[in-house]
Design an enzyme around this catalytic site. Structure first.
Site, PDB file in Angstrom:
ATOM      1  N   ARG A   1      -3.730   6.643   0.661  1.00 38.03           N
ATOM      2  CA  ARG A   1      -4.115   7.598   1.158  1.00 38.03           C
ATOM      3  C   ARG A   1      -3.416   8.540   2.294  1.00 38.03           C
ATOM      4  NH1 ARG A   1      -9.510   5.719   3.588  1.00 38.03           N
ATOM      5  NH2 ARG A   1      -8.496   4.076   3.845  1.00 38.03           N
TER       6      ARG A   1
ATOM      7  N   ASP B   1      -6.734  -3.094  -7.215  1.00 38.36           N
ATOM      8  CA  ASP B   1      -7.376  -3.577  -6.005  1.00 38.36           C
ATOM      9  C   ASP B   1      -7.664  -5.320  -6.527  1.00 38.36           C
ATOM     10  OD1 ASP B   1     -10.326  -4.220  -4.468  1.00 38.36           O
ATOM     11  OD2 ASP B   1      -8.805  -2.657  -3.499  1.00 38.36           O
TER      12      ASP B   1
ATOM     13  N   ARG C   1      -7.279  11.714  -6.200  1.00 38.28           N
ATOM     14  CA  ARG C   1      -8.486  10.806  -5.934  1.00 38.28           C
ATOM     15  C   ARG C   1      -9.610  11.511  -5.643  1.00 38.28           C
ATOM     16  NH1 ARG C   1     -11.299   7.717  -5.293  1.00 38.28           N
ATOM     17  NH2 ARG C   1     -10.969   6.298  -3.503  1.00 38.28           N
TER      18      ARG C   1
ATOM     19  N   ARG D   1       0.862  -1.192  -0.026  1.00 30.45           N
ATOM     20  CA  ARG D   1       0.105   0.028   0.067  1.00 30.45           C
ATOM     21  C   ARG D   1       0.846   1.376  -0.013  1.00 30.45           C
ATOM     22  NH1 ARG D   1      -4.049  -1.504   4.508  1.00 30.45           N
ATOM     23  NH2 ARG D   1      -5.441  -3.058   3.589  1.00 30.45           N
TER      24      ARG D   1
ATOM     25  N   TYR E   1     -14.429 -12.378   0.227  1.00 30.45           N
ATOM     26  CA  TYR E   1     -14.946 -11.009  -0.058  1.00 30.45           C
ATOM     27  C   TYR E   1     -16.430 -11.279  -0.768  1.00 30.45           C
ATOM     28  CZ  TYR E   1     -11.098  -7.643   1.464  1.00 30.45           C
ATOM     29  OH  TYR E   1     -10.114  -7.280   1.996  1.00 30.45           O
TER      30      TYR E   1
END
Length: 350
Positions: A42, A87, A51, A38, A146
């Site tokens: 963010r 992703d 973004r 990652r 998921y």
């Protein structure tokens, strides 16, 4: 169409820093390479700015945006690898994740996931050979969990219920995912990826028996089938990494699953991991991500201890999981610089 780059997956710029690839292949390196899971995320103000007001998966489907986000951490930190911004859930989306009973049994990976391949080709050119580019996918069990849970879960109880109550249906879904993942990873190499990482992020929700029945066979098959297809299609045999979070009970099996690199979370002692994998593979990891909340000098001490535990060879420094959104970019930089500094200092001639 936005993001449809005219660049082709050929005539890529010459690679200037191959330290990460050499370490992944078990070759001697002058220092320990480092990257962060990652690392495009963010925690970077420029990421949030890029973004802003953009749907997440719309971003994933824009090769131009994915390229920009992949490159952002490379502009800040002397990282030794880039990982394509994407992703793991793009694979379930390609299968039609909304309805498990109506999943596509045949997926044209080039059609459904071509935007990822375009992003990889564009990014590989845009990197200008600075560092290698890593492609990735989620592993079958993690993607299945998921799909059944419909999102994250602390227990994965719905997904595990499937394993216990519907083992045959579970195996069919896992095999479908496996086959798509193989095509997807081979396509990433054809597009320009120079290494591949398989994320079994939810391994820790399985005990040893379920892991060996529902996860490990597919992890093994993916390595075998990807390598066979790469050879058959005259594509580069790139190093492959498997990261099975919290699967310390299966380290020995993972070391023999066909991957050049085993990624480790922070719950494993470096020396124990070396002993249990028999020095057969390169290890990657495993600083606790929360260590980056510590003062910079403390980060340096923790990195030095980690390097002493793993040794500076056949080792790729990383965190034991991804960076968190509230982490300081300065502390990420301190981590990267500490790896380079201490590994050069600790290195002894082979």
């Amino acid at each position: 169409m936005e993001g449809n780059s005219p660049l082709r997956p050929q005539d890529f710029p010459a690679l200037k820093n191959d330290t990460f690839l050499r370490a992944a292949r078990g070759e001697e390196t002058e220092y320990t390479p480092v990257w962060c899971m990652r690392q495009a995320g963010r925690y970077l103000p420029e990421f949030r700015e890029t973004r802003a007001a953009q749907d997440f998966f719309a971003t994933c489907r824009s090769p131009k945006m994915c390229c920009e986000l992949t490159l952002q951490p490379l502009r800040r930190f002397p990282l030794d690898a880039a990982i394509i911004f994407s992703d793991i859930l793009v694979v379930p989306q390609a299968l039609g994740m909304e309805d498990l009973l109506k999943l596509r049994q045949k997926v044209d990976v080039s059609e459904e996931l071509g935007y990822v391949f375009q992003a990889i080709t564009l990014t590989r050119h845009s990197l200008e050979g600075k560092v290698p580019l890593i492609g990735f996918s989620g592993a079958p069990w993690t993607l299945m969990s998921y799909m059944i849970e419909g999102g994250g879960s602390n227990t994965m109880a719905k997904a595990k219920r499937w394993l216990y109550r519907h083992p045959e249906a579970s195996h069919r879904l896992l095999q479908l995912l496996r086959d798509v993942i193989v095509e997807y990873l081979v396509g990433q190499v054809a597009a320009g990826a120079q290494a591949l990482q398989l994320f079994e992020s939810h391994a820790g929700h399985l005990g040893p028996e379920q892991f060996r029945e529902f996860a490990l066979p597919h992890i093994r098959d993916i390595a075998k089938h990807v390598k066979n297809k790469l050879q058959a299609e005259a594509l580069p045999l790139v190093p492959m990494i498997v990261f099975a979070k919290d699967a310390h009970y299966a380290l020995e099996e993972l070391a023999q699953a066909g991957y050049e690199v085993i990624g480790l979370d922070w719950t494993i002692q470096p020396q124990a991991a070396r002993e249990r994998t028999g020095h057969r593979v390169t290890l990657q990891g495993n600083l606790d991500p929360c260590a980056l909340y510590a003062p910079k000098e403390k980060i340096g001490e923790l990195v030095k201890r980690m390097l002493e535990g793993f040794g500076t060879q056949r080792y790729i420094a990383n965190l034991g999981h991804g960076l968190y959104p509230d982490m300081s970019p300065e502390h990420v930089g301190a981590f990267v610089e500490a790896v380079h500094m201490h590994s050069r200092h600790l290195r002894t001639p082979a």
